[in-house]
Design a protein around this motif. Structure first.
Motif, mmCIF file in Angstrom:
data_model
loop_
_atom_site.group_PDB
_atom_site.id
_atom_site.type_symbol
_atom_site.label_atom_id
_atom_site.label_comp_id
_atom_site.label_asym_id
_atom_site.label_seq_id
_atom_site.Cartn_x
_atom_site.Cartn_y
_atom_site.Cartn_z
ATOM 1 N N UNK A 54 0.796 -1.207 0.007
ATOM 2 C CA UNK A 54 -0.023 -0.056 0.151
ATOM 3 C C UNK A 54 0.771 1.286 0.031
ATOM 4 N N UNK A 55 0.594 2.244 -1.019
ATOM 5 C CA UNK A 55 1.238 3.357 -0.999
ATOM 6 C C UNK A 55 2.380 3.427 -1.891
ATOM 7 N N UNK A 56 3.114 2.322 -2.372
ATOM 8 C CA UNK A 56 4.153 2.273 -3.249
ATOM 9 C C UNK A 56 3.748 2.739 -4.613
ATOM 10 N N UNK A 57 2.706 2.747 -5.098
ATOM 11 C CA UNK A 57 2.449 3.238 -6.459
ATOM 12 C C UNK A 57 2.457 4.648 -6.270
ATOM 13 N N UNK A 58 1.756 5.177 -5.056
ATOM 14 C CA UNK A 58 1.706 6.550 -5.082
ATOM 15 C C UNK A 58 3.183 7.252 -4.734
ATOM 16 N N UNK A 59 3.914 6.367 -4.112
ATOM 17 C CA UNK A 59 5.325 6.848 -3.776
ATOM 18 C C UNK A 59 6.006 6.993 -5.030
ATOM 19 N N UNK A 60 5.892 6.025 -5.807
ATOM 20 C CA UNK A 60 6.478 6.132 -7.114
ATOM 21 C C UNK A 60 6.152 7.327 -8.076
ATOM 22 N N UNK A 65 7.944 12.353 -10.438
ATOM 23 C CA UNK A 65 7.388 13.566 -10.654
ATOM 24 C C UNK A 65 8.903 14.524 -10.238
ATOM 25 N N UNK A 66 9.149 14.371 -8.931
ATOM 26 C CA UNK A 66 10.419 15.008 -8.207
ATOM 27 C C UNK A 66 11.484 14.940 -9.160
ATOM 28 N N UNK A 67 11.758 13.893 -9.712
ATOM 29 C CA UNK A 67 13.155 13.479 -10.621
ATOM 30 C C UNK A 67 12.683 14.318 -11.983
ATOM 31 N N UNK A 68 11.706 14.197 -12.553
ATOM 32 C CA UNK A 68 11.589 14.948 -13.670
ATOM 33 C C UNK A 68 11.674 16.493 -13.274
ATOM 34 N N UNK A 69 11.159 16.842 -12.419
ATOM 35 C CA UNK A 69 11.513 18.485 -12.099
ATOM 36 C C UNK A 69 12.598 18.771 -11.255
ATOM 37 N N UNK A 95 19.633 7.747 -6.945
ATOM 38 C CA UNK A 95 20.653 8.104 -7.773
ATOM 39 C C UNK A 95 20.831 7.310 -9.006
ATOM 40 N N UNK A 96 20.611 5.930 -9.020
ATOM 41 C CA UNK A 96 20.507 5.253 -10.145
ATOM 42 C C UNK A 96 19.355 5.522 -11.139
ATOM 43 N N UNK A 97 18.399 5.914 -10.436
ATOM 44 C CA UNK A 97 17.072 6.048 -11.208
ATOM 45 C C UNK A 97 16.972 7.452 -11.641
ATOM 46 N N UNK A 98 18.015 8.278 -11.492
ATOM 47 C CA UNK A 98 18.080 9.687 -12.172
ATOM 48 C C UNK A 98 18.095 10.945 -11.449
ATOM 49 N N UNK A 99 17.673 10.619 -10.234
ATOM 50 C CA UNK A 99 17.658 11.982 -9.252
ATOM 51 C C UNK A 99 18.999 12.385 -9.158
ATOM 52 N N UNK A 100 19.151 13.720 -9.329
ATOM 53 C CA UNK A 100 20.366 14.462 -9.217
ATOM 54 C C UNK A 100 20.657 15.404 -7.926
ATOM 55 N N UNK A 101 19.706 15.229 -7.155
ATOM 56 C CA UNK A 101 20.089 16.093 -6.018
ATOM 57 C C UNK A 101 19.515 15.297 -4.780
ATOM 58 N N UNK A 102 20.211 14.435 -4.295
ATOM 59 C CA UNK A 102 19.791 13.401 -3.078
ATOM 60 C C UNK A 102 20.908 13.750 -1.911
ATOM 61 N N UNK A 103 20.354 13.995 -0.643
ATOM 62 C CA UNK A 103 21.135 14.098 0.530
ATOM 63 C C UNK A 103 20.470 13.301 1.427
ATOM 64 N N UNK A 208 6.561 5.551 -18.140
ATOM 65 C CA UNK A 208 6.659 7.150 -18.708
ATOM 66 C C UNK A 208 7.639 7.015 -19.961
ATOM 67 N N UNK A 209 8.285 5.811 -20.157
ATOM 68 C CA UNK A 209 9.093 5.782 -21.229
ATOM 69 C C UNK A 209 10.891 6.391 -20.814
ATOM 70 N N UNK A 210 10.957 6.554 -19.848
ATOM 71 C CA UNK A 210 11.953 7.238 -19.191
ATOM 72 C C UNK A 210 13.377 5.934 -19.763
ATOM 73 N N UNK A 211 12.864 4.763 -19.682
ATOM 74 C CA UNK A 211 13.792 3.450 -20.015
ATOM 75 C C UNK A 211 13.020 2.164 -20.319
#
Length: 573
Positions: A54-60, A65-69, A95-103, A208-211
């Motif tokens: 429960x919640x995994x799809x919404x988290x995805x 969206x956050x990675x895209x933006x 980071x593997x999945x494309x996030x550029x700003x992760x702390x 979304x066709x990212x890969x």
């Protein structure tokens, strides 16, 4: 102590043996509820699907969206091994999945306390983060989530702890134990929950066709970390958890792991090519946990995140040193805690003495970072639910006591704390946890009230049988299995909480015995007419000439020759 051989369903054992499983393994698996060979399939394709959580799809969707933006993501971790590995999995995976700003940010055990508190939320917001992600915490952080939302942060809570009466108003909650979640593995660790969120995120990014399937990042590189955190958190190894652990072990044995894990194996003097769940629970896990107990868990997380071999070895050596310090502190605390526990002995109805049904001890000199380990040792010694308290080291909180508890089968620790809170309002300032482990905070002036209240609940819930330590075993060991190669076979399997390592029991002859290191009993035994060495760690009292022993199998090496020896777990005397 009562030694009780497990029941072995003959049909299940026969079916497993007919399917090609070694006869001894077939017997062991059948006794642990395995009915057919398919249940032992640890392939990735057999893992539970992420959409059932429960919640995994919404988290995805939120994360995609956050990675895209190009949003800034901040992971708020916990300060134990599960939290550290979950944080490393989150940071590496995002980071593997494309996030550029992760702390990431990990609370200080002493100063900040557990979980996402309002001050932690403020610190995250001050970094300029847009999305706050909790790992291995957050389900009870109602105020912390509200503070984060007030600062404009999107909040994703990933956790596995039991929820309280109110859920935090996060944008998304992912927790198998939240209401209306039908995920079959309720005992997945915090690191496993985060791994599943990443699986769901990857699926969303594919949509979304990212890969596509051919170009998508391989998240299986994270499985060594998932395996370590799962075993170190002592969650029940159900079928899904066993698969996660088996997959992680397979990669570690092949040398496919983060350099930090490799460095930790080296610092602990363990051989990664033959890694076992024992290594996770008793070698690597304690070294990472030591950072959160005595220093800063950032050290442990950095060790798991770095890709620099030299830096990893430096951090692993540092963690090893902190763990040695932890052992020294624990030793002194354990002795004092044992004395305090013995002072609780009361007259029983049979003219002897007995401990109360639950033990709570406090000493002003105790270190709050080690109370959980000491509680576990006292619980093991006396077979009583046990809380050990230390004075808080947080500024302005010196009047508060922080306690960590460990329980025995049949006594749900968090539920017991909930009942204490209802019967004695105001005594518990904070509490949370699981059935077998929990934490709480009390004012020092209320310690004795808590001590009496917990003992009263335990007396009501636990009968004499429950308060007698029971050691479940796999019965006698056929003499033909007293072979080193079989010991190696057993060690390669996945054992742990809820899927206990093989422990045999039978009457043996004690040929000779002597103390080694002043606190361990070295034994020369005769097992079904054959000589075998044994060692009972932590035992100093001598054994009778014949005794019913419970023991695990180990291989000892002397002058290049490996021989089977018994690691004694207990005796019926």
């Amino acid at each position: 102590m009562k030694i009780v051989p497990r029941t072995i369903p003959p049909r299940s054992a026969w079916a497993l043996e007919q399917a090609g499983i070694h006869p001894l393994l077939a017997r062991l698996y059948a006794a642990r509820g395995v009915h057919n060979r398919e249940e032992l399939d640890d392939g990735l394709g057999r893992l539970l699907a992420p959409h059932g959580l429960r919640g995994a799809r919404e988290a995805a969707v939120l994360l995609a969206d956050a990675i895209r933006d190009h949003k800034r993501l901040c992971v708020v971790a916990d300060y134990d091994c599960d939290g550290a590995t979950a944080c490393a999995v989150a940071v590496r995976g995002l980071r593997l999945l494309g996030a550029q700003h992760v702390s990431y940010l990990v609370p200080d055990r002493v100063v900040d306390g557990y979980g996402l508190t309002p001050p932690i939320a403020e610190r995250v917001a001050d970094t300029g983060a847009d999305v706050l992600i909790t790992v291995d915490n957050g389900i009870a952080s109602v105020e912390g989530v509200a503070a984060a939302k007030a600062r404009g942060l999107a909040v994703l809570v990933t956790d596995h702890h039991l929820p309280g009466p109110a859920l935090p108003a996060a944008d998304v909650l992912v927790n198998p134990n939240q209401p209306e979640c039908g995920f079959d593995s309720k005992c997945i660790a915090g690191v496993g929950v985060m791994f599943y969120v990443l699986l769901a995120l990857r699926s969303e990014l594919r949509t979304r066709g990212v890969f596509d399937m051919a170009t998508q990042p391989k998240l299986d590189v994270l499985l060594p970390l998932v395996a370590l955190g799962t075993v170190a958190d002592v969650v029940k190894l159900d079928a899904n958890n066993r698969r996660l652990v088996a997959q992680g072990l397979r990669r570690i044995r092949a040398g496919a792991m983060p350099v930090g894990l490799s460095a930790l194996f080296k610092a602990a003097g363990r051989n990664a090519s033959i890694a076992t769940t024992f290594d996770f629970g008793f070698a690597l896990g304690p070294r990472i946990n030591a950072a959160g107990r005595l220093a800063d868990m950032t050290l442990g997380i950095e060790c798991l995140l770095t890709d620099d071999s030299a830096r990893a070895e430096e951090l692993a050596r540092l963690l090893d040193g902190i763990n040695r310090e932890r052992r020294d502190i624990e030793g002194g605390m354990r002795e004092q805690a044992l004395l305090l526990a013995e002072s609780l002995l009361e007259a029983d109805g049979d003219g002897g003495e007995a401990l109360p049904a639950a033990i709570s001890v406090f000493d002003p000199e105790f270190h709050e970072g080690v109370v959980g380990i000491v509680a576990s040792r006292i619980k093991d010694r006396y077979h009583r639910p046990t809380f050990v308290f230390a004075a808080s080291g947080a500024p302005g909180k010196e009047h508060e006591l922080k306690g960590s508890g460990r329980s025995i089968p049949g006594f749900h620790l968090r539920d017991a704390l909930d009942l204490v809170a209802k019967r004695h309002p105001g005594v518990l300032l904070r509490f949370g946890g699981h059935a077998m482990a929990a934490g709480c905070t009390v004012a020092e002036e209320h310690f004795e009230t808590f001590e009496r209240a917990l003992a009263q609940v335990a007396a009501e819930w636990l009968d004499t049988a429950a308060l007698t330590r029971r050691l479940d075993t796999d019965g006698p060991l056929p003499p033909e299995y007293l072979r080193v190669e079989l010991v190696d076979t057993l060690h390669r399997e996945v054992w742990g909480q809820g899927f206990a390592p093989p422990t045999f029991s039978e009457e043996v002859e004690v040929v000779s015995q002597r103390l080694v290191g002043e606190k361990h009993l070295a034994l020369k035994l005769r097992h079904q007419g054959r000589p075998v060495d044994g060692i009972w760690f932590g035992r100093t009292e001598p054994l009778p000439p014949r005794v019913l022993l419970a023991f695990r199998l180990d291989a000892d090496e002397w002058q290049g020759v490996r021989r089977v020896r018994f690691l004694v777990e207990g005796a019926e005397i």
